[in-house]
Design a protein around this motif. Structure first.
Motif, mmCIF file in Angstrom:
data_model
loop_
_atom_site.group_PDB
_atom_site.id
_atom_site.type_symbol
_atom_site.label_atom_id
_atom_site.label_comp_id
_atom_site.label_asym_id
_atom_site.label_seq_id
_atom_site.Cartn_x
_atom_site.Cartn_y
_atom_site.Cartn_z
ATOM 1 N N MET A 1 -0.105 25.204 14.004
ATOM 2 C CA MET A 1 -0.471 23.783 13.803
ATOM 3 C C MET A 1 0.405 23.037 14.638
ATOM 4 N N PRO A 2 0.006 22.188 15.419
ATOM 5 C CA PRO A 2 1.301 21.519 17.050
ATOM 6 C C PRO A 2 1.506 20.419 16.063
ATOM 7 N N ALA A 3 2.845 19.803 16.350
ATOM 8 C CA ALA A 3 3.409 19.303 15.607
ATOM 9 C C ALA A 3 3.478 17.484 16.188
ATOM 10 N N GLN A 4 3.061 17.070 14.969
ATOM 11 C CA GLN A 4 2.767 15.532 15.395
ATOM 12 C C GLN A 4 3.625 14.564 16.685
ATOM 13 N N THR A 5 3.113 13.621 17.325
ATOM 14 C CA THR A 5 3.595 12.849 18.342
ATOM 15 C C THR A 5 3.597 11.455 18.237
ATOM 16 N N VAL A 6 4.945 10.273 18.804
ATOM 17 C CA VAL A 6 4.713 9.425 18.551
ATOM 18 C C VAL A 6 3.499 8.562 18.419
ATOM 19 N N SER A 7 2.948 9.666 19.429
ATOM 20 C CA SER A 7 1.929 8.392 20.638
ATOM 21 C C SER A 7 0.857 8.250 19.011
ATOM 22 N N GLU A 8 0.976 9.412 17.587
ATOM 23 C CA GLU A 8 -0.310 9.286 17.288
ATOM 24 C C GLU A 8 0.810 7.610 15.783
ATOM 25 N N ILE A 9 1.277 7.422 16.491
ATOM 26 C CA ILE A 9 2.306 6.148 15.338
ATOM 27 C C ILE A 9 1.503 4.789 15.757
ATOM 28 N N GLY A 10 1.155 3.814 14.648
ATOM 29 C CA GLY A 10 -0.391 2.601 14.828
ATOM 30 C C GLY A 10 1.029 1.507 14.299
ATOM 31 N N GLN A 11 1.077 0.556 15.323
ATOM 32 C CA GLN A 11 1.605 -0.683 15.106
ATOM 33 C C GLN A 11 0.673 -1.945 14.780
ATOM 34 N N MET A 12 0.743 -2.528 13.860
ATOM 35 C CA MET A 12 -0.319 -3.933 13.707
ATOM 36 C C MET A 12 0.512 -4.808 13.431
ATOM 37 N N GLY A 13 0.124 -6.510 13.821
ATOM 38 C CA GLY A 13 0.384 -7.723 12.652
ATOM 39 C C GLY A 13 -0.299 -7.879 12.386
ATOM 40 N N LEU A 14 -0.087 -8.723 11.376
ATOM 41 C CA LEU A 14 -1.230 -9.752 10.400
ATOM 42 C C LEU A 14 -0.601 -11.213 9.823
ATOM 43 N N ASP A 15 -1.662 -12.018 9.942
ATOM 44 C CA ASP A 15 -1.401 -12.811 9.338
ATOM 45 C C ASP A 15 -2.105 -13.074 8.042
ATOM 46 N N LYS A 16 -1.442 -13.861 7.070
ATOM 47 C CA LYS A 16 -2.187 -13.032 5.880
ATOM 48 C C LYS A 16 -2.393 -15.142 5.341
ATOM 49 N N HIS A 17 -3.628 -15.756 4.535
ATOM 50 C CA HIS A 17 -3.159 -17.020 3.608
ATOM 51 C C HIS A 17 -3.573 -16.286 2.041
ATOM 52 N N TRP A 18 -3.364 -16.717 1.449
ATOM 53 C CA TRP A 18 -2.332 -17.315 -0.076
ATOM 54 C C TRP A 18 -3.415 -17.820 -0.469
ATOM 55 N N SER A 19 -4.181 -17.717 -0.952
ATOM 56 C CA SER A 19 -4.521 -18.927 -2.316
ATOM 57 C C SER A 19 -4.908 -17.926 -4.331
ATOM 58 N N GLY A 20 -4.700 -19.253 -4.359
ATOM 59 C CA GLY A 20 -4.848 -18.843 -6.397
ATOM 60 C C GLY A 20 -3.399 -19.793 -6.725
ATOM 61 N N ASP A 21 -2.544 -18.656 -8.026
ATOM 62 C CA ASP A 21 -1.488 -19.321 -7.869
ATOM 63 C C ASP A 21 -0.322 -19.123 -6.930
ATOM 64 N N LEU A 22 -0.595 -18.149 -5.800
ATOM 65 C CA LEU A 22 0.553 -18.120 -4.713
ATOM 66 C C LEU A 22 -0.704 -18.530 -3.564
ATOM 67 N N GLN A 23 -0.039 -19.621 -3.110
ATOM 68 C CA GLN A 23 -0.987 -20.800 -1.910
ATOM 69 C C GLN A 23 0.291 -20.426 -0.405
ATOM 70 N N GLY A 24 -0.265 -20.275 0.129
ATOM 71 C CA GLY A 24 0.765 -19.930 1.338
ATOM 72 C C GLY A 24 -0.013 -19.344 2.410
ATOM 73 N N VAL B 1 6.773 -14.895 3.307
ATOM 74 C CA VAL B 1 5.446 -15.146 3.008
ATOM 75 C C VAL B 1 6.190 -16.865 2.741
ATOM 76 N N GLN B 2 5.756 -17.681 2.807
ATOM 77 C CA GLN B 2 6.330 -19.558 3.292
ATOM 78 C C GLN B 2 5.119 -19.867 2.560
ATOM 79 N N ALA B 3 5.662 -19.949 0.798
ATOM 80 C CA ALA B 3 4.671 -20.038 -0.465
ATOM 81 C C ALA B 3 4.717 -21.332 -1.285
ATOM 82 N N THR B 4 4.471 -21.411 -1.769
ATOM 83 C CA THR B 4 4.136 -22.050 -3.764
ATOM 84 C C THR B 4 3.191 -21.215 -4.441
ATOM 85 N N LEU B 5 4.211 -21.369 -5.696
ATOM 86 C CA LEU B 5 4.311 -20.051 -7.235
ATOM 87 C C LEU B 5 4.696 -21.103 -8.024
ATOM 88 N N SER B 6 3.977 -21.014 -8.472
ATOM 89 C CA SER B 6 3.472 -21.754 -9.881
ATOM 90 C C SER B 6 4.595 -23.035 -9.205
#
Length: 115
Positions: free
Chosen positions: A1-24, A49-54
């Motif tokens: 089997m051929p060696a894995q290459t760095v090009s197979e590494i993926g990178q991503m950024g995400l933004d999340k919104h939290w609701s419930g007991d953890l809000q932020g 995370v920047q939020a309000t918890l309890s």
């Protein structure tokens, strides 16, 4: 089997919104790696995370590590030790994830220093 290459590494950024007991909001930086074998992959991420918890405001970070292998999955999703700030200083805990109909539902088991 051929060696894995760095090009197979993926990178991503995400933004999340939290609701419930953890809000932020949070920002996630993630690295992924998909193998040539279907169903086998890994990801690691840091989430700030920047939020309000309890009713307490502040910030903290999560560390994620997920592995899929032969159809099985494992996930570590923890509060980074000593990352709590503001009224969330001293926060520790772990998050569990349940996916229902492609919707992510989180449960945070945590301890918080006395106010």
């Amino acid at each position: 089997m051929p060696a894995q290459t760095v090009s197979e590494i993926g990178q991503m950024g995400l933004d999340k919104h939290w609701s419930g007991d953890l809000q932020g909001q949070s920002a996630v930086e993630m690295l992924t790696f998909m193998t040539p074998v279907e169903g086998s992959a890994v990801y690691v991420a840091i989430e700030v995370v920047q939020a309000t918890l309890s009713g307490r405001q502040g910030g903290f970070a999560f560390f994620h590590a997920g592995v899929s292998e032969s159809g099985g999955q494992s996930l570590t999703y923890r509060v980074v030790p000593d990352s709590g700030s503001g009224e969330l200083a001293g926060l520790s805990g772990e998050l569990t994830l349940e996916i229902v109909d492609r919707v992510h539902h989180y449960t945070l088991e945590y301890t918080l220093a006395e106010a």
